[in-house]
Write a protein that holds these residues in place. Structure first.
Motif, PDB file in Angstrom:
ATOM      1  N   LEU A  50     -15.298 -31.026  15.697  1.00  0.00           N
ATOM      2  CA  LEU A  50     -15.460 -30.322  14.430  1.00  0.00           C
ATOM      3  C   LEU A  50     -14.229 -30.444  13.534  1.00  0.00           C
ATOM      4  O   LEU A  50     -14.207 -29.898  12.432  1.00  0.00           O
ATOM      5  N   SER A  51     -13.211 -31.139  14.008  1.00  0.00           N
ATOM      6  CA  SER A  51     -11.923 -31.130  13.320  1.00  0.00           C
ATOM      7  C   SER A  51     -12.042 -31.531  11.852  1.00  0.00           C
ATOM      8  O   SER A  51     -12.697 -32.501  11.492  1.00  0.00           O
ATOM      9  N   GLY A  52     -11.392 -30.768  10.999  1.00  0.00           N
ATOM     10  CA  GLY A  52     -11.432 -30.946   9.551  1.00  0.00           C
ATOM     11  C   GLY A  52     -11.180 -29.602   8.904  1.00  0.00           C
ATOM     12  O   GLY A  52     -10.972 -28.594   9.584  1.00  0.00           O
ATOM     13  N   GLN A  53     -11.211 -29.538   7.581  1.00  0.00           N
ATOM     14  CA  GLN A  53     -10.865 -28.302   6.895  1.00  0.00           C
ATOM     15  C   GLN A  53     -11.764 -27.136   7.291  1.00  0.00           C
ATOM     16  O   GLN A  53     -11.300 -25.998   7.412  1.00  0.00           O
ATOM     17  N   ALA A  54     -13.054 -27.399   7.488  1.00  0.00           N
ATOM     18  CA  ALA A  54     -13.987 -26.316   7.804  1.00  0.00           C
ATOM     19  C   ALA A  54     -13.688 -25.694   9.164  1.00  0.00           C
ATOM     20  O   ALA A  54     -14.058 -24.544   9.423  1.00  0.00           O
ATOM     21  N   PHE A  55     -13.021 -26.431  10.052  1.00  0.00           N
ATOM     22  CA  PHE A  55     -12.595 -25.896  11.342  1.00  0.00           C
ATOM     23  C   PHE A  55     -11.203 -25.298  11.268  1.00  0.00           C
ATOM     24  O   PHE A  55     -10.947 -24.183  11.723  1.00  0.00           O
ATOM     25  N   TRP A  56     -10.277 -26.039  10.652  1.00  0.00           N
ATOM     26  CA  TRP A  56      -8.876 -25.615  10.692  1.00  0.00           C
ATOM     27  C   TRP A  56      -8.594 -24.411   9.816  1.00  0.00           C
ATOM     28  O   TRP A  56      -7.701 -23.614  10.114  1.00  0.00           O
ATOM     29  N   CYS A  57      -9.332 -24.205   8.734  1.00  0.00           N
ATOM     30  CA  CYS A  57      -9.108 -23.000   7.919  1.00  0.00           C
ATOM     31  C   CYS A  57      -9.361 -21.724   8.728  1.00  0.00           C
ATOM     32  O   CYS A  57      -8.505 -20.820   8.740  1.00  0.00           O
ATOM     33  N   PRO A  58     -10.488 -21.577   9.420  1.00  0.00           N
ATOM     34  CA  PRO A  58     -10.659 -20.382  10.242  1.00  0.00           C
ATOM     35  C   PRO A  58      -9.566 -20.211  11.300  1.00  0.00           C
ATOM     36  O   PRO A  58      -9.126 -19.091  11.552  1.00  0.00           O
ATOM     37  N   VAL A  59      -9.149 -21.325  11.922  1.00  0.00           N
ATOM     38  CA  VAL A  59      -8.061 -21.228  12.897  1.00  0.00           C
ATOM     39  C   VAL A  59      -6.792 -20.718  12.220  1.00  0.00           C
ATOM     40  O   VAL A  59      -6.088 -19.842  12.742  1.00  0.00           O
TER      41      VAL A  59
END
Length: 414
Positions: free
Chosen positions: A126-135
């Motif tokens: 899922l790596s990308g902005q949609a994953f890393w922003c929540p992290v």
């Protein structure tokens, strides 16, 4: 696949290696074995456990909504809470609830570096902005929680405060402006804030060499030269508008006009094209806001794809990952100037990061259109005066939200 170590394992492994015959220098003529070395992007950057004598167990993580605002709130088993205002949350809610929050619940927040590494391992597809922003939002909320637990500013947990106020450059205007409006945004912004640097939007954004409308970029450069050159530092952001050949042509004009840097000249995935521009120009090329691969940042730094390194503190996954990029850049004598489109309480991350990072550039990015906006539901107000914003000095991230405002927020369920 390389498995990230937590800090305790890393220190132990390093000590054992140093005591081992494997640590002896290679004989003359023998090839040095570097295959087992831990990559720079996986090495720990913070020593969070030293600030806490006991575990800080994560009991709850909630997403709150108040009107158009979203917050991530974390709570320890001791009842201490951390809370941060987010950006671009609405589209990421399922990933936050299903993939990110479960990974952190019940864990020791002192092991935050390992937790951030491991949530990627569990969700790498899922790596990308949609994953890393929540992290990033969970990580930043936990830094707020940890700082409040230790009764220290978050910056102290990230290596210590180096700066008490952060110079900013004005940015964030759009391509919905005419050339005249674009320049006027910054003339007025400089007058209102005392900022010493501004950045214009040129080209058409991922536009295949097309301008927003014919002649807009030429007019911006002409007006900026008349109204701002020599008064403040100038930068330009193309948002991937150009081919390498066209970007070099534009870049040489900017270079002659003494612009400090040329940002994202080519589409962000076309690294070879961006490198051609960086190789051809004497001025600095800034790049990296869209990227979230630490390996790729290391490769880009080593191969001189850019001169100014620009991870976004959210898109790239938070403080820990940005600090690792900063360490890579520092070894290459490069500035790190994170991309930022946030203001007010949501922009506190850029201030805490800049306060603690040795090789930040001369200015951090701040959105011009909201520079003078004041809110009543949090403090401080992040007002720019004489071109700088003071770093909040309170515990954690340093933002205090009005309890009544937070109390009225709705908990967003999965």
């Amino acid at each position: 696949m390389l498995i990230p170590m937590n800090r305790r394992d890393f220190v132990k492994a390093t000590a054992l290696l140093a005591a081992s015959p494997l640590a002896a220098p290679a004989a003359d003529g023998a090839a040095e074995d570097t295959g087992s070395a831990i990559p720079e992007y996986q090495k720990p950057v913070f020593n969070l456990p030293k600030h806490f004598p006991a575990p800080v167990k994560i009991a709850a993580i909630d997403l709150l909504q108040s009107g158009r605002q979203f917050f991530v709130r974390t709570r320890s088993t001791d009842g201490v809470e951390g809370i941060v205002l987010t950006k671009d949350m609405e589209d990421f809610i399922p990933i936050l609830h299903r993939r990110v929050i479960p990974h952190f619940l019940g864990k020791d927040a002192r092991d935050l570096e390992t937790l951030v590494d491991d949530v990627y391992i569990a969700n790498y597809k899922l790596s990308g902005q949609a994953f890393w922003c929540p992290v990033a939002y969970v990580e930043q909320s936990l830094f707020d929680l940890l700082g409040r637990t230790a009764r220290k500013p978050a910056g102290e947990l990230m290596g210590g405060i180096l700066r008490k106020e952060i110079p900013v450059y004005l940015s964030g205007s759009g391509r919905d402006t005419t050339a005249e409006e674009e320049v006027d945004v910054y003339v007025q912004g400089v007058a209102a804030t005392g900022a010493k640097a501004v950045k214009f939007k040129i080209g058409g954004r991922m536009s295949g060499n097309r301008d927003t409308y014919p002649g807009r970029t030429d007019k911006i450069l002409e007006l900026a030269a008349k109204q701002l050159a020599g008064k403040v530092a100038l930068m330009a952001d193309a948002n991937g508008s150009y081919s390498a050949a066209k970007a070099i042509e534009i870049g040489k004009r900017l270079q002659d006009m003494k612009y400090l840097w040329f940002e994202e000249p080519c589409p962000w995935e076309e690294l070879s094209e961006t490198k051609k521009v960086a190789d051809a120009l004497e001025m600095k090329v800034a790049f990296g806001e869209q990227d979230s691969s630490l390996w790729l940042f290391q490769w880009m730094i080593e191969n001189k794809v850019m001169d100014v390194v620009q991870p976004d503190l959210n898109y790239n996954g938070g403080f820990i990952r940005a600090a690792r990029v900063a360490r890579m850049a520092r070894k290459a004598n490069m500035w790190i100037c994170p991309h930022n489109t946030q203001t007010g309480a949501a922009s506190v991350n850029i201030l805490q990061f800049a306060a603690t990072t040795p090789n930040v550039g001369p200015w951090m990015e701040y959105v011009s259109r909201a520079a003078a906006r004041k809110e009543t539901w949090y403090t401080p107000n992040f007002e720019i005066k004489n071109g700088v914003i003071p770093v909040p000095t309170g515990h954690g991230m340093g933002v205090e939200f009005d309890p009544d405002f937070v109390k009225k927020a709705t908990v967003v369920k999965a």
